[in-house]
Design an enzyme around this catalytic site. Structure first.
Site, PDB file in Angstrom:
ATOM      1  CE  LYS A  39     -61.500  -8.656   6.165  1.00  0.00           C
ATOM      2  NZ  LYS A  39     -60.086  -8.304   6.020  1.00  0.00           N
ATOM      3  CG  ASN A  40     -60.966  -6.771   2.561  1.00  0.00           C
ATOM      4  OD1 ASN A  40     -60.669  -6.667   3.760  1.00  0.00           O
ATOM      5  ND2 ASN A  40     -60.763  -7.890   1.878  1.00  0.00           N
TER       6      ASN A  40
ATOM      7  NE  ARG B  57     -50.477  -7.084   4.329  1.00  0.00           N
ATOM      8  CZ  ARG B  57     -49.184  -7.192   4.557  1.00  0.00           C
ATOM      9  NH1 ARG B  57     -48.733  -7.523   5.742  1.00  0.00           N
ATOM     10  NH2 ARG B  57     -48.342  -6.965   3.592  1.00  0.00           N
TER      11      ARG B  57
ATOM     12  CB  CYS C 246     -54.470 -13.218   7.212  1.00  0.00           C
ATOM     13  SG  CYS C 246     -56.097 -13.179   7.934  1.00  0.00           S
TER      14      CYS C 246
ATOM     15  NE  ARG D 276     -51.256 -10.325   3.077  1.00  0.00           N
ATOM     16  CZ  ARG D 276     -52.403 -10.056   3.695  1.00  0.00           C
ATOM     17  NH1 ARG D 276     -52.620 -10.516   4.913  1.00  0.00           N
ATOM     18  NH2 ARG D 276     -53.336  -9.343   3.102  1.00  0.00           N
ATOM     19  N   PRO D 277     -45.368  -8.618   0.670  1.00  0.00           N
ATOM     20  CG  PRO D 277     -44.381  -8.722  -1.450  1.00  0.00           C
ATOM     21  CD  PRO D 277     -45.197  -9.511  -0.476  1.00  0.00           C
ATOM     22  CB  ILE D 278     -46.084  -3.039   1.673  1.00  0.00           C
ATOM     23  CG1 ILE D 278     -44.910  -2.795   2.617  1.00  0.00           C
ATOM     24  CG2 ILE D 278     -47.173  -3.787   2.386  1.00  0.00           C
ATOM     25  CD1 ILE D 278     -45.249  -1.746   3.663  1.00  0.00           C
ATOM     26  CG  ASP D 279     -42.843  -4.661  -3.754  1.00  0.00           C
ATOM     27  OD1 ASP D 279     -43.632  -5.422  -3.156  1.00  0.00           O
ATOM     28  OD2 ASP D 279     -42.668  -4.712  -4.987  1.00  0.00           O
ATOM     29  CD  GLN D 280     -45.326  -3.068  -7.100  1.00  0.00           C
ATOM     30  OE1 GLN D 280     -45.651  -2.283  -7.999  1.00  0.00           O
ATOM     31  NE2 GLN D 280     -44.104  -3.579  -7.010  1.00  0.00           N
TER      32      GLN D 280
ATOM     33  CG  ASP E 216     -59.958 -12.766   0.511  1.00  0.00           C
ATOM     34  OD1 ASP E 216     -58.774 -13.118   0.651  1.00  0.00           O
ATOM     35  OD2 ASP E 216     -60.319 -11.580   0.484  1.00  0.00           O
TER      36      ASP E 216
ATOM     37  NE  ARG F  39     -57.734  -9.564  11.538  1.00  0.00           N
ATOM     38  CZ  ARG F  39     -57.140  -9.944  10.420  1.00  0.00           C
ATOM     39  NH1 ARG F  39     -56.449 -11.058  10.383  1.00  0.00           N
ATOM     40  NH2 ARG F  39     -57.200  -9.202   9.335  1.00  0.00           N
TER      41      ARG F  39
HETATM   42  C1  EPZ Z   1     -56.310  -7.457   0.076  1.00  0.00           C
HETATM   43  O1  EPZ Z   1     -55.034  -7.683   0.655  1.00  0.00           O
HETATM   44  C2  EPZ Z   1     -57.312  -7.963   1.084  1.00  0.00           C
HETATM   45  N1  EPZ Z   1     -57.099  -7.244   2.331  1.00  0.00           N
HETATM   46  C3  EPZ Z   1     -57.121  -9.459   1.289  1.00  0.00           C
HETATM   47  O2  EPZ Z   1     -58.180  -9.895   2.108  1.00  0.00           O
HETATM   48  C4  EPZ Z   1     -57.219 -10.187  -0.055  1.00  0.00           C
HETATM   49  O3  EPZ Z   1     -56.892 -11.538   0.135  1.00  0.00           O
HETATM   50  C5  EPZ Z   1     -56.239  -9.570  -1.052  1.00  0.00           C
HETATM   51  O4  EPZ Z   1     -56.458  -8.144  -1.150  1.00  0.00           O
HETATM   52  C6  EPZ Z   1     -56.382 -10.150  -2.451  1.00  0.00           C
HETATM   53  O5  EPZ Z   1     -57.676  -9.992  -2.910  1.00  0.00           O
HETATM   54  C7  EPZ Z   1     -57.597  -6.032   2.477  1.00  0.00           C
HETATM   55  O6  EPZ Z   1     -58.242  -5.476   1.601  1.00  0.00           O
HETATM   56  C8  EPZ Z   1     -57.374  -5.359   3.773  1.00  0.00           C
HETATM   57  P1  EPZ Z   1     -52.832  -7.470  -2.530  1.00  0.00           P
HETATM   58  P2  EPZ Z   1     -53.761  -6.952   0.059  1.00  0.00           P
HETATM   59  O7  EPZ Z   1     -51.943  -6.309  -2.329  1.00  0.00           O
HETATM   60  O8  EPZ Z   1     -54.177  -5.636  -0.476  1.00  0.00           O
HETATM   61  C9  EPZ Z   1     -48.534  -9.067  -3.919  1.00  0.00           C
HETATM   62  C10 EPZ Z   1     -59.171 -11.157   3.805  1.00  0.00           C
HETATM   63  O9  EPZ Z   1     -59.209 -12.368   4.142  1.00  0.00           O
HETATM   64  N2  EPZ Z   1     -48.036  -7.735  -3.538  1.00  0.00           N
HETATM   65  O10 EPZ Z   1     -53.930  -7.346  -3.524  1.00  0.00           O
HETATM   66  O11 EPZ Z   1     -52.707  -6.965   1.090  1.00  0.00           O
HETATM   67  C11 EPZ Z   1     -49.023  -9.876  -2.726  1.00  0.00           C
HETATM   68  O12 EPZ Z   1     -47.967 -10.509  -2.062  1.00  0.00           O
HETATM   69  C12 EPZ Z   1     -57.876 -10.546   3.343  1.00  0.00           C
HETATM   70  O13 EPZ Z   1     -60.139 -10.391   3.875  1.00  0.00           O
HETATM   71  C13 EPZ Z   1     -46.720  -7.397  -3.797  1.00  0.00           C
HETATM   72  O14 EPZ Z   1     -45.938  -8.194  -4.324  1.00  0.00           O
HETATM   73  O15 EPZ Z   1     -53.409  -7.917  -1.121  1.00  0.00           O
HETATM   74  C14 EPZ Z   1     -49.993 -10.810  -3.362  1.00  0.00           C
HETATM   75  O16 EPZ Z   1     -49.297 -11.880  -3.924  1.00  0.00           O
HETATM   76  C15 EPZ Z   1     -56.716 -11.429   3.453  1.00  0.00           C
HETATM   77  N3  EPZ Z   1     -46.293  -6.146  -3.429  1.00  0.00           N
HETATM   78  C16 EPZ Z   1     -50.616  -9.963  -4.494  1.00  0.00           C
HETATM   79  O17 EPZ Z   1     -49.694  -8.898  -4.714  1.00  0.00           O
HETATM   80  C17 EPZ Z   1     -47.117  -5.228  -2.874  1.00  0.00           C
HETATM   81  O18 EPZ Z   1     -46.658  -4.117  -2.578  1.00  0.00           O
HETATM   82  C18 EPZ Z   1     -51.977  -9.376  -4.167  1.00  0.00           C
HETATM   83  O19 EPZ Z   1     -51.945  -8.736  -2.883  1.00  0.00           O
HETATM   84  C19 EPZ Z   1     -48.455  -5.581  -2.610  1.00  0.00           C
HETATM   85  C20 EPZ Z   1     -48.902  -6.841  -2.964  1.00  0.00           C
END
Ligand code: EPZ
Length: 417
Positions: free
Chosen positions: A22-23, A93, A117, A122-126, A305, A397
């Protein structure tokens, strides 16, 4: 509203075929917009998130043909919009990948702040920091992320947190930027490598995916591609844990065992037998597995996950176990539902203490997110009596035909209205 009805007590046995990841797939569909040439993606999982992304492509003017339930042909040449609609974007997402893809191809994107989810903040600042560093103007207003760039320019970006989404999004945009981009402290998940391979097969120049430094040399154009998505390691982990928890004997087919190492190692530590052979893995459960401590980390750590699912397994362990959730701030929403089934779990901050050898009893529970939903299926399989799971849309989903696959392994599970 449909619900899942599970009668506990069956050990899972047999063979299950694992679907595409999926991802990785949810990034490739938006990434297809980076080229104007035909794209074909094989081994797509037949799940709701993919269908929503395909609807978004159609809305953007892109021609899409399903050549089989798992093979999609995309003709991105007719792309004529850069604003994915809120009603679809709010469902998942991964719609944030339209930011990197559309700004790379079109120079602009307007994407509503994405849904998905609820795992706490879940910030997207990065993502935003990365796109801005590439020279885009990024504004977030009225629930919309607006990105605009006459020309993206390659640069060095050091991520403050290891983020799957930000790594891929920046990689997408940088593929069409002028010059070289270096992403440091990048995430290393196999899905990132798969997306990089997909883009490289189109003519992108991405090196180092799978390590924490990714180097991208931008290109002016990308060509056609046919790509097969890697197997879903989280779906595989789900069936491995289900086999272990039910004391079953399950062979998983079409997996990459290396991607499952963090899970295999933990199951073996719990004295559960795991055998690897080519693209298969066999898991033989154990009535009372050994207790274990689990700390979730970005790949190659134990995946967040599978945290809720392994918690269910640990309720059956010999002794007490501790889970520390290091990736998401608040991913313990499943605990209250598991307690209603008799689990004895204490949460303090990012840590959960799980009492082993607990008798679970069937109860009505609500799938609060995709993986929690799968955790409740496993809990239902080992509980005494009937479990009814509501809000199962979350499960659909991300899991292809989970009811059919579980039932084929002997689970007593059916969808009811
Ligand atoms: C991906 O989410 C996956 N989703 C998630 O899978 C998975 O849980 C997650 O990676 C971690 O492995 C998809 O690939 C679509 P991250 P993502 O950015 O990319 C923080 C599932 O069940 N962060 O790696 O959104 C964030 O809050 C789903 O299949 C920031 O602070 O996760 C978290 O604490 C759920 N700022 C950490 O980083 C940012 O801009 C990791 O999040 C981005 C993230």
């Amino acid at each position: 509203m449909a619900r899942l009805h599970i009668t506990g007590g069956s050990a899972l046995t047999g063979t299950v075929k694992i679907s595409g990841a999926k991802n990785a797939a949810v990034a490739m569909i938006p990434a297809a917009l980076l080229t104007e040439a035909p794209v074909r993606i094989d081994n797509l999982p037949d799940i709701k998130d993919i269908r929503v992304l395909v609807e978004i492509l159609k809305y953007l003017g892109v021609k899409v043909i399903w050549q089989s339930p798992s093979a999609l042909a995309i003709d991105p040449s007719s792309l004529n919009r850069w604003q994915p609609p809120y009603d679809l974007v709010k469902m998942l997402r991964a719609s944030y990948y339209f930011l990197g893809a559309l700004v790379g191809r079109y120079g602009r994107a307007e994407v509503p702040v994405p849904g998905g989810c609820d795992l706490g903040p879940r910030p997207i600042d990065q993502h935003i920091k990365g796109l801005a560093a590439l020279g885009a103007d990024v504004n977030v207003e009225h629930g919309l992320i607006k990105v605009e760039a006459k020309k993206l320019k390659g640069t060095n970006i050091y991520l403050d947190v290891v983020s799957v989404g930000a790594t891929i999004n920046i990689m997408l945009a940088a593929t069409r930027a002028e010059g070289k981009t270096v992403i440091e402290n990048a995430a290393k998940e196999p899905e990132i490598v798969d997306v990089a391979n997909f883009l490289n097969a189109m003519g992108a120049k991405i090196r180092g995916a799978g390590t924490d430094v990714i180097r991208i040399t931008g290109v002016d154009n990308l060509g056609p591609v046919t790509h097969t998505v890697i197997p879903d390691r989280i779906e595989a982990g789900t069936y491995m844990i289900a086999a272990a928890a039910t004391g079953g004997d399950v062979v998983l087919q079409d997996v990459i065992p290396k991607h499952l190492d963090p899970i295999t190692a933990k199951l073996r530590e719990m004295e559960i037998e795991v055998e690897e052979a080519g693209d298969k893995i066999r898991v033989l459960g154990n009535t009372y597995p050994a207790a274990a401590d689990i700390k979730t980390f970005p790949y190659p750590g134990f995946p967040t996950d599978l945290q809720s699912l392994s918690m269910v397994l640990l309720t059956q362990a010999e002794g007490n176990s501790v889970i520390t959730e290091n990736v998401f701030e608040n991913r313990f929403k499943h605990v209250d539902e598991l307690k209603r089934m008799g689990a004895k779990i204490k949460v303090e901050g990012r840590t959960a203490l799980i009492e082993g050898r607990t008798r679970l009893t069937g109860a009505p529970v609500k799938a609060c997110d995709l993986r929690a939903g799968a955790a409740f299926i496993i809990a239902g399989l080992i509980a005494e009596g009937e479990t009814v799971i509501s809000d199962i849309n979350h499960i659909y989903r991300g899991y292809e035909k989970i009811c059919e696959k579980m039932a084929a392994l002997g689970a007593q599970i059916k969808e009811i209205e």
